[in-house]
Design an enzyme around this catalytic site. Structure first.
Site, PDB file in Angstrom:
ATOM      1  N   GLY A  18       0.784  -1.234   0.000  1.00  0.00           N
ATOM      2  CA  GLY A  18       0.000   0.000   0.000  1.00  0.00           C
ATOM      3  C   GLY A  18       0.814   1.281   0.000  1.00  0.00           C
ATOM      4  O   GLY A  18       0.331   2.316   0.455  1.00  0.00           O
ATOM      5  N   ASN A  20       1.554   3.030  -2.620  1.00  0.00           N
ATOM      6  CA  ASN A  20       0.826   3.961  -3.496  1.00  0.00           C
ATOM      7  C   ASN A  20      -0.417   4.506  -2.799  1.00  0.00           C
ATOM      8  O   ASN A  20      -0.748   5.686  -2.950  1.00  0.00           O
ATOM      9  CB  ASN A  20       0.432   3.285  -4.814  1.00  0.00           C
ATOM     10  CG  ASN A  20       1.575   3.291  -5.805  1.00  0.00           C
ATOM     11  OD1 ASN A  20       1.890   4.325  -6.381  1.00  0.00           O
ATOM     12  ND2 ASN A  20       2.223   2.150  -5.968  1.00  0.00           N
ATOM     13  N   ARG A  71     -14.096 -16.126 -10.490  1.00  0.00           N
ATOM     14  CA  ARG A  71     -13.862 -14.677 -10.600  1.00  0.00           C
ATOM     15  C   ARG A  71     -15.163 -13.892 -10.654  1.00  0.00           C
ATOM     16  O   ARG A  71     -15.239 -12.758 -10.175  1.00  0.00           O
ATOM     17  CB  ARG A  71     -13.024 -14.375 -11.850  1.00  0.00           C
ATOM     18  CG  ARG A  71     -11.583 -14.822 -11.692  1.00  0.00           C
ATOM     19  CD  ARG A  71     -10.743 -14.430 -12.901  1.00  0.00           C
ATOM     20  NE  ARG A  71      -9.459 -15.090 -12.850  1.00  0.00           N
ATOM     21  CZ  ARG A  71      -8.364 -14.568 -12.294  1.00  0.00           C
ATOM     22  NH1 ARG A  71      -8.390 -13.361 -11.762  1.00  0.00           N
ATOM     23  NH2 ARG A  71      -7.236 -15.241 -12.270  1.00  0.00           N
ATOM     24  N   ILE A  98      -7.036  -9.876 -11.559  1.00  0.00           N
ATOM     25  CA  ILE A  98      -7.584  -9.508 -12.864  1.00  0.00           C
ATOM     26  C   ILE A  98      -9.107  -9.398 -12.739  1.00  0.00           C
ATOM     27  O   ILE A  98      -9.749 -10.273 -12.157  1.00  0.00           O
ATOM     28  CB  ILE A  98      -7.205 -10.560 -13.929  1.00  0.00           C
ATOM     29  CG1 ILE A  98      -5.687 -10.587 -14.111  1.00  0.00           C
ATOM     30  CG2 ILE A  98      -7.911 -10.268 -15.248  1.00  0.00           C
ATOM     31  CD1 ILE A  98      -5.191 -11.713 -15.010  1.00  0.00           C
ATOM     32  N   ASN A 113      -5.445   2.498 -13.171  1.00  0.00           N
ATOM     33  CA  ASN A 113      -4.445   1.554 -12.665  1.00  0.00           C
ATOM     34  C   ASN A 113      -3.054   2.141 -12.834  1.00  0.00           C
ATOM     35  O   ASN A 113      -2.801   2.911 -13.759  1.00  0.00           O
ATOM     36  CB  ASN A 113      -4.522   0.224 -13.435  1.00  0.00           C
ATOM     37  CG  ASN A 113      -3.495  -0.785 -12.941  1.00  0.00           C
ATOM     38  OD1 ASN A 113      -3.306  -0.955 -11.724  1.00  0.00           O
ATOM     39  ND2 ASN A 113      -2.817  -1.467 -13.861  1.00  0.00           N
ATOM     40  N   HIS A 115       0.736   0.756 -13.420  1.00  0.00           N
ATOM     41  CA  HIS A 115       1.398  -0.478 -13.819  1.00  0.00           C
ATOM     42  C   HIS A 115       2.902  -0.236 -13.925  1.00  0.00           C
ATOM     43  O   HIS A 115       3.338   0.717 -14.584  1.00  0.00           O
ATOM     44  CB  HIS A 115       0.854  -0.963 -15.163  1.00  0.00           C
ATOM     45  CG  HIS A 115       1.524  -2.215 -15.639  1.00  0.00           C
ATOM     46  ND1 HIS A 115       1.182  -3.455 -15.147  1.00  0.00           N
ATOM     47  CD2 HIS A 115       2.526  -2.408 -16.510  1.00  0.00           C
ATOM     48  CE1 HIS A 115       1.966  -4.359 -15.721  1.00  0.00           C
ATOM     49  NE2 HIS A 115       2.786  -3.762 -16.547  1.00  0.00           N
ATOM     50  N   THR A 147      -9.594  -1.232 -18.778  1.00  0.00           N
ATOM     51  CA  THR A 147     -10.610  -1.786 -19.666  1.00  0.00           C
ATOM     52  C   THR A 147     -10.470  -3.306 -19.621  1.00  0.00           C
ATOM     53  O   THR A 147      -9.632  -3.833 -18.890  1.00  0.00           O
ATOM     54  CB  THR A 147     -10.425  -1.303 -21.119  1.00  0.00           C
ATOM     55  OG1 THR A 147      -9.204  -1.854 -21.619  1.00  0.00           O
ATOM     56  CG2 THR A 147     -10.402   0.213 -21.209  1.00  0.00           C
ATOM     57  N   LEU A 150      -6.343  -6.369 -20.615  1.00  0.00           N
ATOM     58  CA  LEU A 150      -5.474  -6.348 -19.440  1.00  0.00           C
ATOM     59  C   LEU A 150      -4.219  -5.506 -19.665  1.00  0.00           C
ATOM     60  O   LEU A 150      -3.438  -5.783 -20.574  1.00  0.00           O
ATOM     61  CB  LEU A 150      -5.079  -7.788 -19.062  1.00  0.00           C
ATOM     62  CG  LEU A 150      -4.219  -7.929 -17.817  1.00  0.00           C
ATOM     63  CD1 LEU A 150      -4.981  -7.540 -16.565  1.00  0.00           C
ATOM     64  CD2 LEU A 150      -3.671  -9.338 -17.699  1.00  0.00           C
ATOM     65  N   GLU A 180       6.224   6.233  -9.120  1.00  0.00           N
ATOM     66  CA  GLU A 180       4.790   5.956  -8.946  1.00  0.00           C
ATOM     67  C   GLU A 180       4.177   6.921  -7.932  1.00  0.00           C
ATOM     68  O   GLU A 180       3.078   7.453  -8.143  1.00  0.00           O
ATOM     69  CB  GLU A 180       4.573   4.512  -8.458  1.00  0.00           C
ATOM     70  CG  GLU A 180       4.997   3.461  -9.474  1.00  0.00           C
ATOM     71  CD  GLU A 180       4.688   2.040  -9.015  1.00  0.00           C
ATOM     72  OE1 GLU A 180       3.960   1.853  -8.024  1.00  0.00           O
ATOM     73  OE2 GLU A 180       5.189   1.099  -9.654  1.00  0.00           O
TER      74      GLU A 180
HETATM   75  N1  NHR Z   1      -8.393  -6.012 -14.841  1.00  0.00           N
HETATM   76  C1  NHR Z   1      -8.708  -5.672 -16.094  1.00  0.00           C
HETATM   77  N2  NHR Z   1      -9.811  -6.200 -16.605  1.00  0.00           N
HETATM   78  N3  NHR Z   1      -7.933  -4.865 -16.840  1.00  0.00           N
HETATM   79  C2  NHR Z   1      -6.802  -4.373 -16.333  1.00  0.00           C
HETATM   80  O1  NHR Z   1      -6.071  -3.571 -17.086  1.00  0.00           O
HETATM   81  C3  NHR Z   1      -6.401  -4.707 -15.020  1.00  0.00           C
HETATM   82  C4  NHR Z   1      -7.250  -5.547 -14.283  1.00  0.00           C
HETATM   83  C5  NHR Z   1      -6.912  -5.945 -12.985  1.00  0.00           C
HETATM   84  C6  NHR Z   1      -5.717  -5.549 -12.426  1.00  0.00           C
HETATM   85  C7  NHR Z   1      -3.506  -4.426 -12.587  1.00  0.00           C
HETATM   86  C8  NHR Z   1      -2.461  -5.242 -13.377  1.00  0.00           C
HETATM   87  C9  NHR Z   1      -1.073  -4.624 -13.306  1.00  0.00           C
HETATM   88  O2  NHR Z   1      -0.930  -3.395 -13.215  1.00  0.00           O
HETATM   89  C10 NHR Z   1      -4.853  -4.734 -13.168  1.00  0.00           C
HETATM   90  C11 NHR Z   1      -5.193  -4.292 -14.450  1.00  0.00           C
HETATM   91  C12 NHR Z   1      -2.800  -8.612 -11.705  1.00  0.00           C
HETATM   92  C13 NHR Z   1      -2.495  -9.467 -12.746  1.00  0.00           C
HETATM   93  C14 NHR Z   1      -2.530 -10.967 -12.532  1.00  0.00           C
HETATM   94  O3  NHR Z   1      -2.097 -11.720 -13.379  1.00  0.00           O
HETATM   95  C15 NHR Z   1      -2.188  -8.941 -13.995  1.00  0.00           C
HETATM   96  C16 NHR Z   1      -2.187  -7.578 -14.183  1.00  0.00           C
HETATM   97  C17 NHR Z   1      -2.485  -6.714 -13.114  1.00  0.00           C
HETATM   98  C18 NHR Z   1      -2.794  -7.243 -11.888  1.00  0.00           C
HETATM   99  N4  NHR Z   1      -3.076 -11.431 -11.394  1.00  0.00           N
HETATM  100  C19 NHR Z   1      -3.236 -12.837 -11.035  1.00  0.00           C
HETATM  101  C20 NHR Z   1      -4.678 -13.292 -11.293  1.00  0.00           C
HETATM  102  O4  NHR Z   1      -4.848 -14.502 -11.513  1.00  0.00           O
HETATM  103  C21 NHR Z   1      -2.952 -13.070  -9.583  1.00  0.00           C
HETATM  104  C22 NHR Z   1      -1.564 -12.676  -9.171  1.00  0.00           C
HETATM  105  C23 NHR Z   1      -1.385 -12.574  -7.660  1.00  0.00           C
HETATM  106  O5  NHR Z   1      -2.334 -12.724  -6.877  1.00  0.00           O
HETATM  107  O6  NHR Z   1      -0.237 -12.294  -7.244  1.00  0.00           O
HETATM  108  O7  NHR Z   1      -5.628 -12.470 -11.179  1.00  0.00           O
HETATM  109  O8  NHR Z   1      -0.069  -5.349 -13.420  1.00  0.00           O
HETATM  110  C1  GAR Z   2       3.438  -1.105  -7.362  1.00  0.00           C
HETATM  111  O1  GAR Z   2       4.753  -1.029  -7.797  1.00  0.00           O
HETATM  112  C2  GAR Z   2       2.497  -1.239  -8.528  1.00  0.00           C
HETATM  113  O2  GAR Z   2       2.933  -0.579  -9.670  1.00  0.00           O
HETATM  114  C3  GAR Z   2       2.524  -2.719  -8.739  1.00  0.00           C
HETATM  115  O3  GAR Z   2       2.631  -3.303  -7.465  1.00  0.00           O
HETATM  116  C4  GAR Z   2       3.235  -2.409  -6.570  1.00  0.00           C
HETATM  117  C5  GAR Z   2       2.352  -2.212  -5.374  1.00  0.00           C
HETATM  118  O4  GAR Z   2       3.013  -1.515  -4.372  1.00  0.00           O
HETATM  119  N1  GAR Z   2       1.327  -3.142  -9.379  1.00  0.00           N
HETATM  120  C6  GAR Z   2       1.240  -4.292  -9.988  1.00  0.00           C
HETATM  121  O5  GAR Z   2       2.182  -5.030 -10.143  1.00  0.00           O
HETATM  122  C7  GAR Z   2      -0.148  -4.619 -10.434  1.00  0.00           C
HETATM  123  N2  GAR Z   2      -0.136  -5.932 -10.959  1.00  0.00           N
HETATM  124  P1  GAR Z   2       2.194  -0.844  -3.189  1.00  0.00           P
HETATM  125  O6  GAR Z   2       1.244  -1.883  -2.629  1.00  0.00           O
HETATM  126  O7  GAR Z   2       3.257  -0.495  -2.196  1.00  0.00           O
HETATM  127  O8  GAR Z   2       1.490   0.358  -3.733  1.00  0.00           O
END
Ligand code: NHR
Ligand code: GAR
Length: 218
Positions: A18, A20, A71, A98, A113, A115, A147, A150, A180
């Site tokens: 947390g 961010n 989900r 996701i 988001n 990223h 959106t 992903l 960030e």
């Molecule tokens: N959902 C949608 N529909 N679109 C996006 O652009 C999203 C989203 C949900 C999360 C953040 C994203 C990132 O910034 C985000 C963007 C998690 C995963 C993932 O693979 C991928 C991308 C992001 C966040 N998660 C696994 C899953 O099965 C679990 C991984 C874990 O728990 O550590 O959901 O990177």
């Molecule tokens: C941040 O670096 C963010 O960009 C990344 O996880 C970290 C969270 O840090 N996000 C992702 O990887 C989303 N898939 P925080 O909990 O300290 O903000």
């Protein structure tokens, strides 16, 4: 319309540390910030983000994904928790689940988001490792609208980080996070001021199509 809201209600979703969220709490606590964080939601009951929220006197809710069979059910509960707080903006801050198409369509233009890569490079996970592995010289962070695509939603802003000799994924993550914590509050402020909107797949800034993402340079 986001532009017409006087004091936008923000919900932050997080999964972990947390940092961010903390940057946003600090920014929003400034006297003139045009919005309020009304709740912090988490999919992990022990995430430190929940403690940060409690410390700041912000309401929290947990929807533990391990308690749901699929989900759709998880997102359904998450959506219900969000809906009853009637937010104007949902901010993903290290949120790691996701989201289903149904969820993101319901909140089209209202979810941001952050990223940890220079999208479209390295969507998904392990971005720092992948950038190092590829021998990149430049890495960074992207803020985008969420959106169903992903990590592929319309980009709002980016900031670069130089990859230096000896950087590890951990060190690189630290450097990216410093950026960030500067970038996200700026973009959230724009949204709250009504300057930033999503129309279809087009980002509007001050009512005009944004030709290219904002670039933060230090
Ligand atoms: N959902 C949608 N529909 N679109 C996006 O652009 C999203 C989203 C949900 C999360 C953040 C994203 C990132 O910034 C985000 C963007 C998690 C995963 C993932 O693979 C991928 C991308 C992001 C966040 N998660 C696994 C899953 O099965 C679990 C991984 C874990 O728990 O550590 O959901 O990177
Ligand atoms: C941040 O670096 C963010 O960009 C990344 O996880 C970290 C969270 O840090 N996000 C992702 O990887 C989303 N898939 P925080 O909990 O300290 O903000």
């Amino acid at each position: 319309m986001p532009g017409d809201v006087t004091n936008p209600r923000i919900i932050v979703l997080a999964s972990g540390n947390g940092s961010n969220l903390q940057a946003l709490i600090d920014a929003v606590s400034a006297r003139d910030f045009p919005g309020d964080i009304v709740a912090v939601g988490c999919n992990r009951p022990r995430a430190f983000a929940l403690e940060r929220a409690a410390q700041a006197g912000i309401e929290t809710f947990v929807v533990d994904h391990t308690e749901y069979d699929n989900r759709e059910d998880f997102d359904g509960m998450l959506k219900a928790e969000i809906d009853r707080r009637a937010p104007d903006l949902v901010v993903l801050a290290g949120f790691m689940r996701i989201l289903t198409t149904e969820f993101v369509r319901a909140f089209h233009g209202l979810v941001l988001n952050i990223h940890p890569s220079l999208l479209p490079k390295y969507p998904g996970l392990k971005t720092h490792f992948r950038a190092l592995e590829a021998g990149d010289k430049i890495h960074g962070v992207t803020v985008h609208f969420v959106t169903e695509d992903l990590d592929g939603g319309p980009t709002v802003a980016q900031a670069e980080v130089e990859i230096e000799e000896g950087d590890t994924p951990e060190r690189l993550a630290e450097k990216v996070q410093q950026q960030e914590h500067v970038l996200y509050p700026i973009v959230v402020r724009w949204f709250c001021e009504g300057r930033l909107q999503l129309h279809g797949n087009q980002v509007l800034f001050d009512g005009e199509p944004l030709p290219k993402p904002f670039y933060l340079t230090d």
